[in-house]
Design a protein around this motif. Structure first.
Motif: not given
Length: 127
Positions: A74-86
């Motif tokens: 989210d470049d507006a919030k300056n964030t990088l996420d990693l959703q990890m499932n299973t």
């Protein structure tokens, strides 16, 4: 240089999910930097998990992450996420957020690609 701070690690049972987040601060807009996630288990080398290019570029995943993990920014919030499932016990590691220099063009799979690193967040998956 980009200052990176990870959060969201913890202990989860096998089959569960976790979402990691990385907050970025940089002189130039974060949207100009490629970004990625790596992980390092005890006694092992740091390995690529996933990355996302700057601009409208694509996402790239390690074979071990494909289909289970999703990277987003989210470049507006300056964030990088990693959703990890299973999640699996073999996903247990310290997870690091990383950023490239601005306007990077090339492969994202190597640690050498990234010029800025966070301190890491521990993810432990119990069986």
């Amino acid at each position: 240089q980009v200052q990176l701070v990870e959060s969201g690690g913890g202990l989860v049972q096998a089959g569960g999910s976790l979402r990691l987040s990385c907050a970025a601060a940089s002189e130039r807009p974060f949207r100009l930097h490629g970004a990625g996630w790596f992980r390092q288990a005890p006694g092992k080398e740091r390995e690529f998990v996933g990355a996302i290019s700057w601009g409208a570029g694509g996402a790239y995943y390690a074979a071990s992450a494909k289909g289970r993990f999703t990277i987003s920014r989210d470049d507006a919030k300056n964030t990088l996420d990693l959703q990890m499932n299973t999640l699996k016990p073999e996903d247990t590691a310290v997870y690091f957020c990383a950023a490239t220099s601005p306007f990077y063009s090339g492969s994202y799979y190597s640690t050498d690609t990234f010029t800025s690193w966070g301190q890491g967040t521990q993810v432990t998956v119990s069986s």
